[in-house]
Write a protein that holds these residues in place. Structure first.
Motif, PDB file in Angstrom:
ATOM      1  N   GLY A 204       0.875  -1.186   0.137  1.00 31.85           N
ATOM      2  CA  GLY A 204       0.100   0.058  -0.088  1.00 31.85           C
ATOM      3  C   GLY A 204       0.916   1.313  -0.077  1.00 31.85           C
ATOM      4  N   ALA A 205       1.913   1.282   0.567  1.00 28.42           N
ATOM      5  CA  ALA A 205       2.864   2.279   0.822  1.00 28.42           C
ATOM      6  C   ALA A 205       3.410   2.728  -0.676  1.00 28.42           C
ATOM      7  CB  ALA A 205       3.932   2.209   1.949  1.00 28.42           C
ATOM      8  N   SER A 206       3.835   1.310  -1.301  1.00 32.72           N
ATOM      9  CA  SER A 206       4.544   1.676  -2.471  1.00 32.72           C
ATOM     10  C   SER A 206       3.470   2.325  -3.670  1.00 32.72           C
ATOM     11  CB  SER A 206       4.929   0.233  -3.055  1.00 32.72           C
ATOM     12  OG  SER A 206       4.007  -0.398  -3.261  1.00 32.72           O
ATOM     13  N   LEU A 207       2.233   1.788  -3.558  1.00 38.02           N
ATOM     14  CA  LEU A 207       1.040   2.409  -4.439  1.00 38.02           C
ATOM     15  C   LEU A 207       0.936   3.836  -4.154  1.00 38.02           C
ATOM     16  CD1 LEU A 207      -1.564  -0.313  -4.449  1.00 38.02           C
ATOM     17  CD2 LEU A 207      -0.029   0.155  -6.169  1.00 38.02           C
ATOM     18  N   PHE A 208       1.001   4.267  -2.948  1.00 42.65           N
ATOM     19  CA  PHE A 208       0.708   5.479  -2.540  1.00 42.65           C
ATOM     20  C   PHE A 208       2.056   6.466  -2.867  1.00 42.65           C
ATOM     21  CE2 PHE A 208       1.761   9.203   0.672  1.00 42.65           C
ATOM     22  CZ  PHE A 208       0.589   9.849   0.416  1.00 42.65           C
ATOM     23  N   PHE A 209       3.033   6.166  -2.839  1.00 44.59           N
ATOM     24  CA  PHE A 209       4.400   6.835  -3.305  1.00 44.59           C
ATOM     25  C   PHE A 209       4.534   6.754  -4.953  1.00 44.59           C
ATOM     26  CE2 PHE A 209       6.183   5.818   0.945  1.00 44.59           C
ATOM     27  CZ  PHE A 209       6.238   7.105   1.445  1.00 44.59           C
ATOM     28  N   GLY A 210       3.950   5.622  -5.417  1.00 48.99           N
ATOM     29  CA  GLY A 210       4.093   5.775  -6.847  1.00 48.99           C
ATOM     30  C   GLY A 210       2.849   6.694  -7.378  1.00 48.99           C
ATOM     31  N   ASP A 211       1.826   6.682  -6.732  1.00 47.21           N
ATOM     32  CA  ASP A 211       0.775   7.658  -7.137  1.00 47.21           C
ATOM     33  C   ASP A 211       1.276   9.200  -7.098  1.00 47.21           C
ATOM     34  OD1 ASP A 211      -1.739   8.483  -8.185  1.00 47.21           O
ATOM     35  OD2 ASP A 211      -2.203   9.012  -6.074  1.00 47.21           O
ATOM     36  N   SER A 212       2.011   9.263  -5.851  1.00 42.01           N
ATOM     37  CA  SER A 212       2.395  10.464  -5.500  1.00 42.01           C
ATOM     38  C   SER A 212       3.493  11.374  -6.479  1.00 42.01           C
ATOM     39  CB  SER A 212       2.865  11.171  -4.124  1.00 42.01           C
ATOM     40  OG  SER A 212       4.221  10.217  -3.906  1.00 42.01           O
ATOM     41  N   MET A 213       4.095  10.512  -7.191  1.00 34.52           N
ATOM     42  CA  MET A 213       5.217  10.755  -8.208  1.00 34.52           C
ATOM     43  C   MET A 213       4.582  10.826  -9.602  1.00 34.52           C
ATOM     44  SD  MET A 213       8.846   8.731  -7.269  1.00 34.52           S
ATOM     45  CE  MET A 213       8.307   7.063  -7.539  1.00 34.52           C
ATOM     46  N   ILE A 214       3.619  10.167 -10.064  1.00 30.91           N
ATOM     47  CA  ILE A 214       2.913  10.136 -11.199  1.00 30.91           C
ATOM     48  C   ILE A 214       2.024  11.517 -11.376  1.00 30.91           C
ATOM     49  CG2 ILE A 214       1.351   8.895 -12.745  1.00 30.91           C
ATOM     50  CD1 ILE A 214       2.663   6.453 -11.902  1.00 30.91           C
ATOM     51  N   THR A 215       1.346  11.695 -10.264  1.00 33.18           N
ATOM     52  CA  THR A 215       0.274  12.789 -10.677  1.00 33.18           C
ATOM     53  C   THR A 215       0.817  14.263 -11.017  1.00 33.18           C
ATOM     54  OG1 THR A 215      -1.081  11.588  -8.899  1.00 33.18           O
ATOM     55  CG2 THR A 215      -1.547  14.097  -9.353  1.00 33.18           C
ATOM     56  N   PRO A 216       1.934  14.700 -10.325  1.00 31.18           N
ATOM     57  CA  PRO A 216       2.385  16.161 -10.733  1.00 31.18           C
ATOM     58  C   PRO A 216       3.017  15.832 -12.069  1.00 31.18           C
ATOM     59  CG  PRO A 216       3.321  15.375  -8.713  1.00 31.18           C
ATOM     60  CD  PRO A 216       2.621  14.195  -8.955  1.00 31.18           C
ATOM     61  N   ALA A 217       3.807  14.622 -12.506  1.00 33.04           N
ATOM     62  CA  ALA A 217       4.071  14.863 -13.937  1.00 33.04           C
ATOM     63  C   ALA A 217       3.067  14.816 -14.995  1.00 33.04           C
ATOM     64  CB  ALA A 217       4.796  13.349 -14.060  1.00 33.04           C
ATOM     65  N   ILE A 218       1.882  14.094 -14.682  1.00 30.30           N
ATOM     66  CA  ILE A 218       0.727  14.011 -15.607  1.00 30.30           C
ATOM     67  C   ILE A 218       0.116  15.656 -15.772  1.00 30.30           C
ATOM     68  CG2 ILE A 218      -1.708  13.280 -15.887  1.00 30.30           C
ATOM     69  CD1 ILE A 218      -0.807  10.649 -14.943  1.00 30.30           C
ATOM     70  N   SER A 219       0.062  16.260 -14.324  1.00 25.14           N
ATOM     71  CA  SER A 219      -0.425  17.717 -14.638  1.00 25.14           C
ATOM     72  C   SER A 219       0.694  18.447 -15.097  1.00 25.14           C
ATOM     73  CB  SER A 219      -0.415  18.151 -12.938  1.00 25.14           C
ATOM     74  OG  SER A 219      -1.286  17.315 -12.127  1.00 25.14           O
ATOM     75  N   VAL A 220       1.778  18.371 -15.120  1.00 30.51           N
ATOM     76  CA  VAL A 220       2.616  19.284 -15.876  1.00 30.51           C
ATOM     77  C   VAL A 220       2.536  19.253 -17.407  1.00 30.51           C
ATOM     78  CG1 VAL A 220       5.286  19.659 -16.430  1.00 30.51           C
ATOM     79  CG2 VAL A 220       4.363  19.580 -14.028  1.00 30.51           C
ATOM     80  N   LEU A 221       2.401  17.653 -17.726  1.00 31.07           N
ATOM     81  CA  LEU A 221       2.310  17.361 -19.210  1.00 31.07           C
ATOM     82  C   LEU A 221       1.190  17.917 -19.813  1.00 31.07           C
ATOM     83  CD1 LEU A 221       3.553  13.823 -19.345  1.00 31.07           C
ATOM     84  CD2 LEU A 221       4.556  15.768 -20.479  1.00 31.07           C
ATOM     85  N   SER A 222      -0.138  17.943 -19.041  1.00 32.16           N
ATOM     86  CA  SER A 222      -1.450  18.394 -19.469  1.00 32.16           C
ATOM     87  C   SER A 222      -1.101  20.005 -19.610  1.00 32.16           C
ATOM     88  CB  SER A 222      -2.360  17.939 -18.586  1.00 32.16           C
ATOM     89  OG  SER A 222      -2.678  18.240 -17.298  1.00 32.16           O
ATOM     90  N   ALA A 223      -0.462  20.635 -18.923  1.00 36.47           N
ATOM     91  CA  ALA A 223      -0.765  21.982 -18.521  1.00 36.47           C
ATOM     92  C   ALA A 223       0.430  22.390 -19.849  1.00 36.47           C
ATOM     93  CB  ALA A 223      -0.002  22.277 -17.430  1.00 36.47           C
ATOM     94  N   THR A 224       1.294  21.738 -20.118  1.00 35.23           N
ATOM     95  CA  THR A 224       2.415  22.440 -21.144  1.00 35.23           C
ATOM     96  C   THR A 224       1.751  22.024 -22.634  1.00 35.23           C
ATOM     97  OG1 THR A 224       3.535  20.527 -20.906  1.00 35.23           O
ATOM     98  CG2 THR A 224       4.229  22.520 -19.683  1.00 35.23           C
ATOM     99  N   ARG A 225       1.092  21.110 -22.813  1.00 34.27           N
ATOM    100  CA  ARG A 225       0.533  20.490 -24.144  1.00 34.27           C
ATOM    101  C   ARG A 225      -0.755  21.130 -24.582  1.00 34.27           C
ATOM    102  NH1 ARG A 225      -0.365  14.185 -25.337  1.00 34.27           N
ATOM    103  NH2 ARG A 225      -0.460  14.470 -27.889  1.00 34.27           N
TER     104      ARG A 225
END
Length: 56
Positions: free
Chosen positions: A29-50
């Motif tokens: 569960g902790a690994s899923l939480f940390f993985g999600d916390s790393m992917i979410t900002p990257a997706i937000s930046v990609l969607s904002a710049t595209r």
């Protein structure tokens, strides 16, 4: 991990396989939480710049 400690404190059975399974679930569960916390900002930046390109 704190929940595992509380569970072990209030059970009368000796810890064994149950504690190992709960620890594995906690780590998973902790690994899923940390993985999600790393992917979410990257997706937000990609969607904002595209910017959408309109044909025409």
């Amino acid at each position: 991990m704190a929940l595992i400690t509380l569970l072990r404190r209030y059970t009368s059975r000796p810890a064994g396989k149950t504690a190992a399974v709960l620890a594995a679930l906690g780590i998973f569960g902790a690994s899923l939480f940390f993985g999600d916390s790393m992917i979410t900002p990257a997706i937000s930046v990609l969607s904002a710049t595209r910017t959408p390109v309109l044909p025409g």
